[in-house]
Scaffold this motif. Sequence first.
Motif, PDB file in Angstrom:
ATOM      1  N   GLY A 199       0.735  -1.261  -0.111  1.00  0.00           N
ATOM      2  CA  GLY A 199      -0.440   0.251   0.226  1.00  0.00           C
ATOM      3  C   GLY A 199       0.680   1.247   0.223  1.00  0.00           C
ATOM      4  O   GLY A 199       0.105   2.173   0.264  1.00  0.00           O
ATOM      5  N   SER A 200       1.992   1.293   0.187  1.00  0.00           N
ATOM      6  CA  SER A 200       3.119   2.029  -0.115  1.00  0.00           C
ATOM      7  C   SER A 200       2.935   3.215  -0.982  1.00  0.00           C
ATOM      8  O   SER A 200       2.686   2.291  -2.585  1.00  0.00           O
ATOM      9  CB  SER A 200       4.502   1.943   0.240  1.00  0.00           C
ATOM     10  OG  SER A 200       4.286   1.288   0.972  1.00  0.00           O
ATOM     11  N   PRO A 201       3.033   4.138  -1.335  1.00  0.00           N
ATOM     12  CA  PRO A 201       1.672   5.111  -2.638  1.00  0.00           C
ATOM     13  C   PRO A 201       3.771   5.843  -3.217  1.00  0.00           C
ATOM     14  O   PRO A 201       4.549   6.253  -2.767  1.00  0.00           O
ATOM     15  CB  PRO A 201       1.706   6.509  -2.163  1.00  0.00           C
ATOM     16  CG  PRO A 201       1.932   6.474  -0.292  1.00  0.00           C
ATOM     17  CD  PRO A 201       2.789   5.127   0.008  1.00  0.00           C
ATOM     18  N   TYR A 202       3.497   5.342  -4.362  1.00  0.00           N
ATOM     19  CA  TYR A 202       4.396   5.948  -5.400  1.00  0.00           C
ATOM     20  C   TYR A 202       4.380   6.986  -6.531  1.00  0.00           C
ATOM     21  O   TYR A 202       3.251   6.990  -6.826  1.00  0.00           O
ATOM     22  CB  TYR A 202       5.184   4.940  -6.348  1.00  0.00           C
ATOM     23  CG  TYR A 202       5.916   3.767  -5.734  1.00  0.00           C
ATOM     24  CD1 TYR A 202       7.377   3.803  -4.755  1.00  0.00           C
ATOM     25  CD2 TYR A 202       5.458   2.931  -5.168  1.00  0.00           C
ATOM     26  CE1 TYR A 202       8.091   3.216  -3.818  1.00  0.00           C
ATOM     27  CE2 TYR A 202       5.974   1.682  -3.670  1.00  0.00           C
ATOM     28  CZ  TYR A 202       7.107   2.082  -3.979  1.00  0.00           C
ATOM     29  OH  TYR A 202       8.020   0.882  -3.024  1.00  0.00           O
ATOM     30  N   LEU A 203       4.787   8.031  -6.934  1.00  0.00           N
ATOM     31  CA  LEU A 203       4.742   9.021  -7.878  1.00  0.00           C
ATOM     32  C   LEU A 203       5.491   8.612  -9.139  1.00  0.00           C
ATOM     33  O   LEU A 203       7.397   8.529  -9.139  1.00  0.00           O
ATOM     34  CB  LEU A 203       5.057  10.095  -7.971  1.00  0.00           C
ATOM     35  CG  LEU A 203       4.187  11.422  -8.580  1.00  0.00           C
ATOM     36  CD1 LEU A 203       2.539  11.873  -8.241  1.00  0.00           C
ATOM     37  CD2 LEU A 203       5.029  13.003  -8.261  1.00  0.00           C
ATOM     38  N   VAL A 204       5.247   8.602 -10.291  1.00  0.00           N
ATOM     39  CA  VAL A 204       5.532   7.327 -11.287  1.00  0.00           C
ATOM     40  C   VAL A 204       5.208   8.430 -12.918  1.00  0.00           C
ATOM     41  O   VAL A 204       4.203   9.132 -13.404  1.00  0.00           O
ATOM     42  CB  VAL A 204       4.766   5.806 -11.495  1.00  0.00           C
ATOM     43  CG1 VAL A 204       6.117   5.316 -12.609  1.00  0.00           C
ATOM     44  CG2 VAL A 204       5.325   5.510 -10.317  1.00  0.00           C
ATOM     45  N   GLY A 256       5.680  11.701   4.402  1.00  0.00           N
ATOM     46  CA  GLY A 256       5.250  13.605   4.485  1.00  0.00           C
ATOM     47  C   GLY A 256       3.867  13.253   4.163  1.00  0.00           C
ATOM     48  O   GLY A 256       3.408  12.660   4.380  1.00  0.00           O
ATOM     49  N   ASP A 257       3.376  15.415   4.153  1.00  0.00           N
ATOM     50  CA  ASP A 257       1.841  15.266   3.842  1.00  0.00           C
ATOM     51  C   ASP A 257       1.030  14.389   2.960  1.00  0.00           C
ATOM     52  O   ASP A 257       0.911  15.092   1.860  1.00  0.00           O
ATOM     53  CB  ASP A 257       1.625  16.681   4.157  1.00  0.00           C
ATOM     54  CG  ASP A 257       0.434  17.285   4.330  1.00  0.00           C
ATOM     55  OD1 ASP A 257      -0.397  16.203   4.678  1.00  0.00           O
ATOM     56  OD2 ASP A 257      -0.154  18.592   4.550  1.00  0.00           O
ATOM     57  N   ILE A 258       0.397  13.159   2.879  1.00  0.00           N
ATOM     58  CA  ILE A 258       0.657  12.731   2.097  1.00  0.00           C
ATOM     59  C   ILE A 258      -1.309  12.571   1.789  1.00  0.00           C
ATOM     60  O   ILE A 258      -1.338  12.214   3.305  1.00  0.00           O
ATOM     61  CB  ILE A 258       1.737  11.362   2.372  1.00  0.00           C
ATOM     62  CG1 ILE A 258       2.237  11.003   1.680  1.00  0.00           C
ATOM     63  CG2 ILE A 258       0.748  10.114   0.816  1.00  0.00           C
ATOM     64  CD1 ILE A 258       2.793   9.637   1.523  1.00  0.00           C
ATOM     65  N   LEU A 313      -1.640  13.790  -9.407  1.00  0.00           N
ATOM     66  CA  LEU A 313      -1.057  14.102  -8.937  1.00  0.00           C
ATOM     67  C   LEU A 313      -0.267  15.618  -8.992  1.00  0.00           C
ATOM     68  O   LEU A 313       0.471  15.082  -9.814  1.00  0.00           O
ATOM     69  CB  LEU A 313      -0.757  13.797  -7.383  1.00  0.00           C
ATOM     70  CG  LEU A 313      -1.828  13.093  -7.094  1.00  0.00           C
ATOM     71  CD1 LEU A 313      -1.230  12.197  -5.896  1.00  0.00           C
ATOM     72  CD2 LEU A 313      -3.524  13.892  -6.553  1.00  0.00           C
ATOM     73  N   GLU A 314      -0.459  16.785  -9.023  1.00  0.00           N
ATOM     74  CA  GLU A 314       1.011  17.898  -8.630  1.00  0.00           C
ATOM     75  C   GLU A 314       1.718  17.765  -6.923  1.00  0.00           C
ATOM     76  O   GLU A 314       0.652  18.519  -6.378  1.00  0.00           O
ATOM     77  CB  GLU A 314       0.494  19.039  -9.586  1.00  0.00           C
ATOM     78  CG  GLU A 314       1.895  20.243  -9.158  1.00  0.00           C
ATOM     79  CD  GLU A 314       2.030  21.493  -9.829  1.00  0.00           C
ATOM     80  OE1 GLU A 314       1.894  21.835 -10.431  1.00  0.00           O
ATOM     81  OE2 GLU A 314       1.009  22.189  -8.431  1.00  0.00           O
ATOM     82  N   VAL A 329       6.184  15.369   0.980  1.00  0.00           N
ATOM     83  CA  VAL A 329       5.346  15.681   0.220  1.00  0.00           C
ATOM     84  C   VAL A 329       4.630  17.401   1.344  1.00  0.00           C
ATOM     85  O   VAL A 329       4.639  16.568   2.235  1.00  0.00           O
ATOM     86  CB  VAL A 329       4.092  15.193   0.196  1.00  0.00           C
ATOM     87  CG1 VAL A 329       2.849  15.911  -0.822  1.00  0.00           C
ATOM     88  CG2 VAL A 329       4.382  14.030  -0.847  1.00  0.00           C
ATOM     89  N   THR A 330       4.694  18.257   1.000  1.00  0.00           N
ATOM     90  CA  THR A 330       4.293  19.317   1.764  1.00  0.00           C
ATOM     91  C   THR A 330       2.615  19.568   1.036  1.00  0.00           C
ATOM     92  O   THR A 330       1.991  19.786   1.983  1.00  0.00           O
ATOM     93  CB  THR A 330       4.906  20.844   1.287  1.00  0.00           C
ATOM     94  OG1 THR A 330       5.114  20.900   0.743  1.00  0.00           O
ATOM     95  CG2 THR A 330       6.273  20.197   2.352  1.00  0.00           C
TER      96      THR A 330
END
Length: 235
Positions: free
Chosen positions: A154-159, A179-181, A191-192, A216-217
């Motif tokens: 379930g860990s998120p990645y940006l791809v 961070g602030d996910i 997502l940006e 992530v902020t």
Amino acid sequence: MNRLAQSALLFLLGATLLHSGMTDLYLRYVKAGLRPLVLLAGVVLIATAAATLWYDRRPSKREHHPHQEPRVTWLLTLPVLALILVAPPALGSYSASHTGTALQKPFGFADLPADGPLRLGVADYAGRAVYDNGRSLRDRELRITGFVTLDRSGSPYLVRMGLNCCAADAQPVKIALTGDIPPVLSPDTWLEITGRYTPRRTKDPVNDGPIPYLEVTHAKPVPTPHDPYDETWNT
């Protein structure tokens, strides 16, 4: 197949390529730099269709009575029509989650603007974070756009998926998020991300390739980009 059917198929294929090249649909199949070749191929196929039809309609050819091919051969036009009417989606989280990161060490790093937020590609950030130890990223506000994928835990990645030539050889480059996910993330959501460099790293569970983290902020959903693929990692 008779020459009329051949001409029709060639024309449809050529028209499909021209339509794809002029409407940016081709970006779902090949990298942006191949647009001239896509348009040229469309023109050549249409010209070939016209030449085939002209050859078959010459007076000397009309004196013959060739065997009539079965009409079922016209069903071969259906896949071509499907290409025109149905645009396939760009490769997304399913492909990314089953393929290891393709991050490669670049030959060098371009200079970045000295002031203001940095807007980077996924591959650019990942390359600088892993192979330059984030020296040009420290203490800078970063903005990166990509789609979400989740690993088995379930860990998120940006791809972003990168192309060498076409979608058939597309491979992902991944950034792990901390961070602030957002509390709820759906795969394939674009997502940006606004965030900061962190030296933390992990390994891709598929191929043990290096994956840097991004702290992530802020995160906001955005529409799918005009060109969903990222070519910066292989330029």
